[in-house]
Design a protein around this motif. Structure first.
Motif, PDB file in Angstrom:
ATOM      1  N   CYS A  53     -30.713   1.161  14.378  1.00  0.00           N
ATOM      2  CA  CYS A  53     -29.685   0.227  14.573  1.00  0.00           C
ATOM      3  C   CYS A  53     -30.011  -0.902  13.836  1.00  0.00           C
ATOM      4  O   CYS A  53     -30.953  -1.793  14.393  1.00  0.00           O
TER       5      CYS A  53
ATOM      6  N   MET B 144     -25.620  -8.850  19.741  1.00  0.00           N
ATOM      7  CA  MET B 144     -24.628  -7.953  19.134  1.00  0.00           C
ATOM      8  C   MET B 144     -24.435  -6.858  20.193  1.00  0.00           C
ATOM      9  O   MET B 144     -25.085  -6.482  21.168  1.00  0.00           O
TER      10      MET B 144
ATOM     11  N   ARG C 161     -22.739  -2.901  20.926  1.00  0.00           N
ATOM     12  CA  ARG C 161     -22.926  -1.630  20.379  1.00  0.00           C
ATOM     13  C   ARG C 161     -22.388  -0.648  21.537  1.00  0.00           C
ATOM     14  O   ARG C 161     -22.574  -0.953  22.633  1.00  0.00           O
TER      15      ARG C 161
ATOM     16  N   TRP D 270     -22.184  -0.372  15.983  1.00  0.00           N
ATOM     17  CA  TRP D 270     -22.167  -1.686  16.102  1.00  0.00           C
ATOM     18  C   TRP D 270     -20.604  -2.029  16.297  1.00  0.00           C
ATOM     19  O   TRP D 270     -19.477  -1.525  15.726  1.00  0.00           O
TER      20      TRP D 270
END
Length: 343
Positions: free
Chosen positions: A12, A44, A46, A53
């Motif tokens: 990722c 972030m 996910r 994402w």
């Protein structure tokens, strides 16, 4: 001799600086989620299973050292070098609250009942914010003996756990009195402390040692010396028979909990591994590194043929849209995928 199969993780991308903290939500009706903290200042969110994402929480003005999700994965929190802890709406990405501190915030954790947020950092003060009254002054526990590095809740939010970056040991605080009631002694500072999903064990990483403590009686259950300095460790949540370790050697190791023997060594990161965490179902685990990537590894591939398909270059043989969708971890509009498929 049988050729050893190479584990192919989902990689990722997205962070531009080192990834320093990872946190999985419990399984919710919408699946489970993974949040990451990075020195780039942009936590972030996910999909925890695919690594896709979902969104980036924007608003911090310094490195983000810690991140977490509440039990329902409806809110996120992050602690930052900009002297603040922020609470976010995990569905919209909107900033809900910003709690100002007088120094770097290194750790944050939501209580199990989701009503409280715990923070700690270089100020050496543990603060508890009431999410139902966010404008009220936080409750402060007795001064911590050093710079707070990790925090966690246990015993149905009756106890708080903390470790310091400048001294060994894990301290356990009685939430009711705000006082330290127990210290788990370690030689080196504890860089990672995790309460197991069944609340039976506390897993700690200090120096080159991984230790497992009885979370109710606080006795040392197991202690294993590692081949290098380790920064993070996590216990498999379902059977508790394996644990993972990440550290300075850039590898992600899987060990047998009962014997301490290494089962797997995953290579792929290009810098020290700062954080490792098991997914709530135990079928996969994530690692975050100095190299800015998160890698999601399968513990035991559900379908070995799919997961171990590797071509002569050692690259996973998956379709281009699968690479774009899963490996990169970013959404691609449907029509673009269609064009790629037709191209």
């Amino acid at each position: 001799m049988e050729k050893k199969k190479v584990a192919v993780p989902l990689v990722c991308h997205g962070h531009s600086r080192p990834v320093v903290d990872l946190f999985y939500s419990p399984v919710t009706p919408d699946g489970y989620f993974l949040i990451s903290a990075s020195k780039d200042g942009n936590p972030m969110l996910r999909n925890g299973e695919t690594g896709d994402w979902i969104g980036t929480f924007q608003g911090h003005k310094g490195a983000v050292w810690s991140c977490c999700l509440d039990t329902n994965a409806l809110r996120a929190a992050s602690g930052s070098a900009d002297f603040s802890a922020k609470v976010w709406d995990a569905l919209t990405g909107d900033e809900l609250h910003s709690f100002e501190h007088k120094h770097i915030v290194r750790a944050c954790a939501f209580s199990e009942d989701t009503h409280l947020l715990l923070t700690g950092g270089v100020e050496k003060i543990l603060r508890v914010y009431d999410m139902n009254r966010p404008d009220a002054a936080p409750r402060e526990l007795d001064k911590a003996p050093g710079n707070v590095r990790t925090v966690a809740w246990l015993h149905s939010d009756q106890t708080i756990l903390s470790s310091c970056s400048d001294m060994g040991g894990v301290r356990l605080w009685d939430v009711r009195t705000g006082k330290i009631v127990q210290t788990l002694e370690t030689k080196a500072p504890v860089t990672s402390a995790e309460v197991s999903q069944d609340s039976r064990f506390i897993t700690t990483a200090d120096g080159s040692s991984v230790k497992f403590w009885d979370a109710n009686h606080f006795g040392l259950v197991k202690s294993y010396d590692m081949p290098c300095t380790v920064e993070s460790a996590s216990l498999e949540p379902k059977s508790g028979s394996k644990f993972i370790v990440g550290g300075e050697d850039m590898w992600v190791h899987v060990f047998d909990f009962f014997t301490g023997e290494e089962i797997t060594c995953n290579k792929g990161h290009h810098g020290p591994v700062h954080c490792v965490r098991f997914a709530p179902g135990g079928e996969s685990y994530a690692s975050g590194s100095e190299d800015g990537t998160i890698r999601i590894w399968q513990l035991s591939p559900p379908n070995a043929d799919d997961n171990e398909a590797v071509n002569s270059n050692g690259k996973p043989t998956v379709g281009v849209n699968e690479v774009a969708r899963k490996i990169e971890g970013f959404h691609i509009p449907e029509e673009e995928q269609q064009q790629q498929a037709e191209g």
